[in-house]
Design a protein around this motif. Structure first.
Motif, PDB file in Angstrom:
ATOM      1  N   LEU A  83       0.872  -1.169   0.000  1.00  0.00           N
ATOM      2  CA  LEU A  83       0.000   0.000   0.000  1.00  0.00           C
ATOM      3  C   LEU A  83       0.914   1.225   0.000  1.00  0.00           C
ATOM      4  O   LEU A  83       1.742   1.389   0.897  1.00  0.00           O
ATOM      5  CB  LEU A  83      -0.909  -0.022   1.224  1.00  0.00           C
ATOM      6  N   PHE A  84       0.786   2.061  -1.015  1.00  0.00           N
ATOM      7  CA  PHE A  84       1.632   3.236  -1.187  1.00  0.00           C
ATOM      8  C   PHE A  84       0.861   4.454  -0.695  1.00  0.00           C
ATOM      9  O   PHE A  84      -0.228   4.737  -1.195  1.00  0.00           O
ATOM     10  CB  PHE A  84       2.008   3.399  -2.661  1.00  0.00           C
ATOM     11  N   VAL A  85       1.413   5.165   0.274  1.00  0.00           N
ATOM     12  CA  VAL A  85       0.741   6.306   0.887  1.00  0.00           C
ATOM     13  C   VAL A  85       1.520   7.585   0.590  1.00  0.00           C
ATOM     14  O   VAL A  85       2.698   7.686   0.939  1.00  0.00           O
ATOM     15  CB  VAL A  85       0.615   6.123   2.422  1.00  0.00           C
ATOM     16  N   GLN A  86       0.854   8.549  -0.044  1.00  0.00           N
ATOM     17  CA  GLN A  86       1.439   9.875  -0.244  1.00  0.00           C
ATOM     18  C   GLN A  86       1.111  10.698   0.997  1.00  0.00           C
ATOM     19  O   GLN A  86      -0.053  10.975   1.265  1.00  0.00           O
ATOM     20  CB  GLN A  86       0.845  10.566  -1.478  1.00  0.00           C
ATOM     21  N   CYS A  87       2.119  11.052   1.739  1.00  0.00           N
ATOM     22  CA  CYS A  87       1.925  11.812   2.977  1.00  0.00           C
ATOM     23  C   CYS A  87       1.939  13.309   2.685  1.00  0.00           C
ATOM     24  O   CYS A  87       2.608  13.773   1.762  1.00  0.00           O
ATOM     25  CB  CYS A  87       3.009  11.443   3.986  1.00  0.00           C
ATOM     26  N   GLY A  88       1.203  14.045   3.495  1.00  0.00           N
ATOM     27  CA  GLY A  88       1.065  15.479   3.284  1.00  0.00           C
ATOM     28  C   GLY A  88       2.154  16.313   3.904  1.00  0.00           C
ATOM     29  O   GLY A  88       2.442  17.414   3.437  1.00  0.00           O
ATOM     30  N   ASP A  89       2.771  15.800   4.973  1.00  0.00           N
ATOM     31  CA  ASP A  89       3.837  16.560   5.623  1.00  0.00           C
ATOM     32  C   ASP A  89       4.734  15.605   6.417  1.00  0.00           C
ATOM     33  O   ASP A  89       4.449  14.416   6.545  1.00  0.00           O
ATOM     34  CB  ASP A  89       3.279  17.675   6.518  1.00  0.00           C
ATOM     35  N   GLU A  90       5.819  16.147   6.937  1.00  0.00           N
ATOM     36  CA  GLU A  90       6.793  15.330   7.650  1.00  0.00           C
ATOM     37  C   GLU A  90       6.218  14.715   8.923  1.00  0.00           C
ATOM     38  O   GLU A  90       6.525  13.569   9.264  1.00  0.00           O
ATOM     39  CB  GLU A  90       8.043  16.157   7.965  1.00  0.00           C
ATOM     40  N   ALA A  91       5.368  15.443   9.617  1.00  0.00           N
ATOM     41  CA  ALA A  91       4.760  14.900  10.828  1.00  0.00           C
ATOM     42  C   ALA A  91       3.925  13.664  10.516  1.00  0.00           C
ATOM     43  O   ALA A  91       3.953  12.673  11.252  1.00  0.00           O
ATOM     44  CB  ALA A  91       3.898  15.966  11.515  1.00  0.00           C
ATOM     45  N   GLU A  92       3.193  13.695   9.400  1.00  0.00           N
ATOM     46  CA  GLU A  92       2.371  12.546   9.027  1.00  0.00           C
ATOM     47  C   GLU A  92       3.221  11.337   8.684  1.00  0.00           C
ATOM     48  O   GLU A  92       2.960  10.227   9.153  1.00  0.00           O
ATOM     49  CB  GLU A  92       1.459  12.885   7.846  1.00  0.00           C
ATOM     50  N   ILE A  93       4.258  11.506   7.877  1.00  0.00           N
ATOM     51  CA  ILE A  93       5.076  10.355   7.496  1.00  0.00           C
ATOM     52  C   ILE A  93       5.806   9.779   8.707  1.00  0.00           C
ATOM     53  O   ILE A  93       5.894   8.565   8.869  1.00  0.00           O
ATOM     54  CB  ILE A  93       6.055  10.680   6.332  1.00  0.00           C
ATOM     55  N   TYR A  97       4.977   5.982   9.918  1.00  0.00           N
ATOM     56  CA  TYR A  97       6.095   5.040   9.895  1.00  0.00           C
ATOM     57  C   TYR A  97       6.308   4.423  11.277  1.00  0.00           C
ATOM     58  O   TYR A  97       6.462   3.208  11.403  1.00  0.00           O
ATOM     59  CB  TYR A  97       7.372   5.732   9.411  1.00  0.00           C
ATOM     60  N   ALA A  98       6.299   5.257  12.300  1.00  0.00           N
ATOM     61  CA  ALA A  98       6.504   4.748  13.664  1.00  0.00           C
ATOM     62  C   ALA A  98       5.411   3.751  14.050  1.00  0.00           C
ATOM     63  O   ALA A  98       5.703   2.680  14.600  1.00  0.00           O
ATOM     64  CB  ALA A  98       6.547   5.906  14.660  1.00  0.00           C
ATOM     65  N   ALA A  99       4.170   4.077  13.749  1.00  0.00           N
ATOM     66  CA  ALA A  99       3.055   3.195  14.116  1.00  0.00           C
ATOM     67  C   ALA A  99       3.095   1.889  13.337  1.00  0.00           C
ATOM     68  O   ALA A  99       2.905   0.809  13.907  1.00  0.00           O
ATOM     69  CB  ALA A  99       1.722   3.914  13.884  1.00  0.00           C
ATOM     70  N   LEU A 100       3.338   1.965  12.050  1.00  0.00           N
ATOM     71  CA  LEU A 100       3.329   0.769  11.222  1.00  0.00           C
ATOM     72  C   LEU A 100       4.558  -0.111  11.455  1.00  0.00           C
ATOM     73  O   LEU A 100       4.483  -1.330  11.337  1.00  0.00           O
ATOM     74  CB  LEU A 100       3.222   1.149   9.744  1.00  0.00           C
ATOM     75  N   PHE A 119      11.148   8.975   2.565  1.00  0.00           N
ATOM     76  CA  PHE A 119      10.500   7.734   2.160  1.00  0.00           C
ATOM     77  C   PHE A 119      10.842   6.649   3.169  1.00  0.00           C
ATOM     78  O   PHE A 119      11.940   6.613   3.721  1.00  0.00           O
ATOM     79  CB  PHE A 119      10.995   7.306   0.767  1.00  0.00           C
ATOM     80  N   GLY A 120       9.902   5.742   3.412  1.00  0.00           N
ATOM     81  CA  GLY A 120      10.152   4.565   4.232  1.00  0.00           C
ATOM     82  C   GLY A 120       9.240   3.437   3.805  1.00  0.00           C
ATOM     83  O   GLY A 120       8.155   3.660   3.263  1.00  0.00           O
ATOM     84  N   TRP A 121       9.692   2.214   4.036  1.00  0.00           N
ATOM     85  CA  TRP A 121       8.936   1.031   3.633  1.00  0.00           C
ATOM     86  C   TRP A 121       8.963   0.040   4.773  1.00  0.00           C
ATOM     87  O   TRP A 121      10.040  -0.309   5.279  1.00  0.00           O
ATOM     88  CB  TRP A 121       9.571   0.436   2.400  1.00  0.00           C
ATOM     89  N   SER A 129       2.454  -4.826   3.740  1.00  0.00           N
ATOM     90  CA  SER A 129       3.566  -3.963   3.342  1.00  0.00           C
ATOM     91  C   SER A 129       3.065  -2.556   2.997  1.00  0.00           C
ATOM     92  O   SER A 129       2.074  -2.402   2.276  1.00  0.00           O
ATOM     93  CB  SER A 129       4.259  -4.584   2.126  1.00  0.00           C
ATOM     94  N   TRP A 130       3.769  -1.546   3.519  1.00  0.00           N
ATOM     95  CA  TRP A 130       3.411  -0.136   3.328  1.00  0.00           C
ATOM     96  C   TRP A 130       4.627   0.642   2.847  1.00  0.00           C
ATOM     97  O   TRP A 130       5.686   0.576   3.464  1.00  0.00           O
ATOM     98  CB  TRP A 130       2.961   0.490   4.647  1.00  0.00           C
ATOM     99  N   GLN A 131       4.451   1.397   1.765  1.00  0.00           N
ATOM    100  CA  GLN A 131       5.458   2.364   1.310  1.00  0.00           C
ATOM    101  C   GLN A 131       4.905   3.748   1.659  1.00  0.00           C
ATOM    102  O   GLN A 131       3.784   4.079   1.265  1.00  0.00           O
ATOM    103  CB  GLN A 131       5.696   2.262  -0.180  1.00  0.00           C
ATOM    104  N   LEU A 132       5.681   4.513   2.383  1.00  0.00           N
ATOM    105  CA  LEU A 132       5.268   5.852   2.821  1.00  0.00           C
ATOM    106  C   LEU A 132       6.153   6.868   2.127  1.00  0.00           C
ATOM    107  O   LEU A 132       7.386   6.782   2.220  1.00  0.00           O
ATOM    108  CB  LEU A 132       5.367   5.969   4.334  1.00  0.00           C
ATOM    109  N   ASN A 133       5.541   7.829   1.477  1.00  0.00           N
ATOM    110  CA  ASN A 133       6.295   8.794   0.682  1.00  0.00           C
ATOM    111  C   ASN A 133       5.895  10.213   1.024  1.00  0.00           C
ATOM    112  O   ASN A 133       4.706  10.524   1.144  1.00  0.00           O
ATOM    113  CB  ASN A 133       6.049   8.533  -0.819  1.00  0.00           C
ATOM    114  N   LEU A 134       6.897  11.069   1.149  1.00  0.00           N
ATOM    115  CA  LEU A 134       6.683  12.516   1.268  1.00  0.00           C
ATOM    116  C   LEU A 134       7.287  13.130   0.030  1.00  0.00           C
ATOM    117  O   LEU A 134       8.510  13.186  -0.128  1.00  0.00           O
ATOM    118  CB  LEU A 134       7.348  13.069   2.535  1.00  0.00           C
ATOM    119  N   PRO A 135       6.442  13.547  -0.932  1.00  0.00           N
ATOM    120  CA  PRO A 135       6.966  14.104  -2.177  1.00  0.00           C
ATOM    121  C   PRO A 135       7.760  15.371  -1.926  1.00  0.00           C
ATOM    122  O   PRO A 135       7.560  16.067  -0.939  1.00  0.00           O
ATOM    123  CB  PRO A 135       5.724  14.414  -3.001  1.00  0.00           C
ATOM    124  N   GLU A 136       8.683  15.653  -2.848  1.00  0.00           N
ATOM    125  CA  GLU A 136       9.490  16.871  -2.732  1.00  0.00           C
ATOM    126  C   GLU A 136       8.667  18.088  -3.061  1.00  0.00           C
ATOM    127  O   GLU A 136       7.700  18.067  -3.723  1.00  0.00           O
ATOM    128  CB  GLU A 136      10.695  16.790  -3.671  1.00  0.00           C
TER     129      GLU A 136
END
Length: 136
Positions: A83-93, A97-100, A119-121, A129-136
């Motif tokens: 599951l690929f998640v586009q995060c809105g800000d650094e606090a969200e990612i 990531y910590a919870a998952l 980014f973290g996976w 499996s979760w991919q977490l992304n904070l776009p530039e």
């Protein structure tokens, strides 16, 4: 939330007894998330009474289905599908990531990997499996 009838493809997660715990955990992580419906096995089986025969939940507007399979399998989830998640800000990612990652397996540590701001996976404690992304 009503399941969109026009949706042809829905992510379907098969657990072996953790479906309710997993979906409750996932719903707690995201805004605009809810458990939509849960149908449970009764004493007639074939699953353990009270376990999830079929459930529907939503995360950030995306619909998911899950079950507790009454049959044991020699397979589980794999990082080949995530599951690929586009995060809105650094606090969200950082929060996601910590919870998952808690009780799970870190596949790529949270950080800058040259293709996004952060980014973290991870495989969570249920094996999803979760991919977490904070776009530039």
């Amino acid at each position: 939330m009503e399941i969109p009838t026009s949706k042809k493809i829905t992510t379907f997660l098969m657990f072996e007894g953790d479906a309710e715990e997993a979906m409750t955990f996932y719903v707690s992580l995201f805004d605009d998330a809810e458990i939509v419906a849960v149908d449970r096995y009764d004493a007639e089986g074939p699953g353990r009474p009270g376990s999830v025969r079929h459930a529907t939940f939503s995360l950030a507007g995306e619909v998911f289905m899950c079950i507790d399979s009454p049959a044991r399998h020699a397979f589980t989830f794999t990082p080949a599908v995530s599951l690929f998640v586009q995060c809105g800000d650094e606090a969200e990612i950082d929060r996601l990531y910590a919870a998952l990652a808690e009780g799970g397996t870190e596949l790529m540590p949270l950080g800058g990997h040259g293709f996004s701001a952060k980014f973290g996976w991870v495989n969570d404690r249920f094996g999803v499996s979760w991919q977490l992304n904070l776009p530039e």
